[in-house]
Design a protein around this motif. Structure first.
Motif, PDB file in Angstrom:
ATOM      1  N   HIS A   1      56.868  31.548  79.382  1.00 41.95           N
ATOM      2  CA  HIS A   1      57.988  30.731  79.862  1.00 41.95           C
ATOM      3  C   HIS A   1      57.490  29.295  79.838  1.00 41.95           C
ATOM      4  N   LEU A   2      58.155  28.464  79.092  1.00 37.71           N
ATOM      5  CA  LEU A   2      57.693  27.094  78.892  1.00 37.71           C
ATOM      6  C   LEU A   2      58.855  26.139  79.086  1.00 37.71           C
ATOM      7  N   GLU A   3      58.670  25.127  79.907  1.00 38.83           N
ATOM      8  CA  GLU A   3      59.680  24.088  80.089  1.00 38.83           C
ATOM      9  C   GLU A   3      59.106  22.797  79.548  1.00 38.83           C
ATOM     10  N   PHE A   4      59.945  22.036  78.853  1.00 35.34           N
ATOM     11  CA  PHE A   4      59.480  20.788  78.252  1.00 35.34           C
ATOM     12  C   PHE A   4      60.637  19.816  78.114  1.00 35.34           C
ATOM     13  N   GLN A   5      60.312  18.589  77.838  1.00 31.90           N
ATOM     14  CA  GLN A   5      61.310  17.546  77.620  1.00 31.90           C
ATOM     15  C   GLN A   5      60.901  16.757  76.387  1.00 31.90           C
ATOM     16  N   THR A   6      61.826  16.567  75.475  1.00 31.62           N
ATOM     17  CA  THR A   6      61.548  15.785  74.267  1.00 31.62           C
ATOM     18  C   THR A   6      62.211  14.423  74.390  1.00 31.62           C
ATOM     19  N   PRO A   7      61.676  13.394  73.732  1.00 33.37           N
ATOM     20  CA  PRO A   7      62.288  12.070  73.800  1.00 33.37           C
ATOM     21  C   PRO A   7      63.631  12.047  73.061  1.00 33.37           C
TER      22      PRO A   7
ATOM     23  N   ALA B   1      60.445  14.292  62.564  1.00 41.83           N
ATOM     24  CA  ALA B   1      60.278  12.960  63.137  1.00 41.83           C
ATOM     25  C   ALA B   1      60.858  12.857  64.541  1.00 41.83           C
ATOM     26  N   ARG B   2      61.627  13.865  64.969  1.00 41.81           N
ATOM     27  CA  ARG B   2      62.137  13.872  66.338  1.00 41.81           C
ATOM     28  C   ARG B   2      61.032  14.350  67.272  1.00 41.81           C
ATOM     29  N   GLY B   3      61.298  14.434  68.581  1.00 42.32           N
ATOM     30  CA  GLY B   3      60.297  14.887  69.539  1.00 42.32           C
ATOM     31  C   GLY B   3      59.594  16.134  69.030  1.00 42.32           C
ATOM     32  N   ASN B   4      58.314  16.051  68.746  1.00 41.97           N
ATOM     33  CA  ASN B   4      57.614  17.127  68.048  1.00 41.97           C
ATOM     34  C   ASN B   4      56.245  17.364  68.684  1.00 41.97           C
TER      35      ASN B   4
ATOM     36  N   GLN C   1      56.281  26.139  68.344  1.00 42.23           N
ATOM     37  CA  GLN C   1      56.829  24.828  68.000  1.00 42.23           C
ATOM     38  C   GLN C   1      57.685  24.273  69.120  1.00 42.23           C
ATOM     39  N   ILE C   2      57.410  23.042  69.532  1.00 41.92           N
ATOM     40  CA  ILE C   2      58.219  22.290  70.476  1.00 41.92           C
ATOM     41  C   ILE C   2      58.813  21.148  69.668  1.00 41.92           C
ATOM     42  N   LEU C   3      60.107  21.211  69.422  1.00 43.94           N
ATOM     43  CA  LEU C   3      60.750  20.255  68.526  1.00 43.94           C
ATOM     44  C   LEU C   3      62.195  20.079  68.953  1.00 43.94           C
ATOM     45  N   ASP C   4      62.671  18.854  68.946  1.00 45.73           N
ATOM     46  CA  ASP C   4      64.074  18.589  69.250  1.00 45.73           C
ATOM     47  C   ASP C   4      64.912  19.017  68.053  1.00 45.73           C
ATOM     48  N   SER C   5      65.402  20.250  68.087  1.00 46.23           N
ATOM     49  CA  SER C   5      66.253  20.761  67.014  1.00 46.23           C
ATOM     50  C   SER C   5      67.639  21.106  67.565  1.00 46.23           C
ATOM     51  N   PHE C   6      68.023  20.416  68.636  1.00 42.92           N
ATOM     52  CA  PHE C   6      69.322  20.647  69.279  1.00 42.92           C
ATOM     53  C   PHE C   6      70.456  20.443  68.277  1.00 42.92           C
ATOM     54  N   GLY C   7      71.391  21.386  68.256  1.00 44.19           N
ATOM     55  CA  GLY C   7      72.551  21.276  67.392  1.00 44.19           C
ATOM     56  C   GLY C   7      72.330  21.766  65.977  1.00 44.19           C
ATOM     57  N   LEU C   8      71.121  22.179  65.644  1.00 48.25           N
ATOM     58  CA  LEU C   8      70.831  22.676  64.305  1.00 48.25           C
ATOM     59  C   LEU C   8      70.762  24.200  64.332  1.00 48.25           C
ATOM     60  N   LEU C   9      71.063  24.827  63.221  1.00 45.74           N
ATOM     61  CA  LEU C   9      70.889  26.273  63.126  1.00 45.74           C
ATOM     62  C   LEU C   9      69.400  26.596  63.133  1.00 45.74           C
ATOM     63  N   PRO C  10      68.978  27.660  63.851  1.00 47.70           N
ATOM     64  CA  PRO C  10      67.554  28.001  63.894  1.00 47.70           C
ATOM     65  C   PRO C  10      66.993  28.250  62.499  1.00 47.70           C
ATOM     66  N   GLU C  11      65.858  27.649  62.218  1.00 53.92           N
ATOM     67  CA  GLU C  11      65.200  27.829  60.935  1.00 53.92           C
ATOM     68  C   GLU C  11      63.725  28.132  61.155  1.00 53.92           C
TER      69      GLU C  11
END
Length: 77
Positions: A23-29, A38-41, A53-63
């Motif tokens: 269980h991991l909680e995080f915040q990306t810029p 190039a986003r919060g990575n 992977q911790i990456l701001d991929s909000f709104g994208l289909l999972p890849e």
């Protein structure tokens, strides 16, 4: 642990670990104009060989290498 009580970068468990649930909680810029990696990575390493992977991929289909995936191993499900 750091002086603030956070898990220190590079921390390693003392005992072997088998199956577990992370269980991991995080915040990306907030970087709305950046794209892909190039986003919060960042990432969390498991067994010094797998990266969650911790990456701001909000709104994208999972890849393959999006947030929650085992980087270069398995897509997030």
């Amino acid at each position: 642990m750091t002086e603030e009580g956070w898990l220190a970068p590079g921390a390693v468990t003392k005992l072997p670990v088998r199956d577990f649930r992370l269980h991991l909680e995080f915040q990306t810029p907030y970087m709305p104009y950046a794209r892909e990696q190039a986003r919060g990575n960042s990432g969390v390493y498991i067994q010094r060989r797998y990266e969650v992977q911790i990456l701001d991929s909000f709104g994208l289909l999972p890849e393959f290498n999006d947030c929650g995936a085992l980087y270069r191993q398995q897509a997030q499900t």
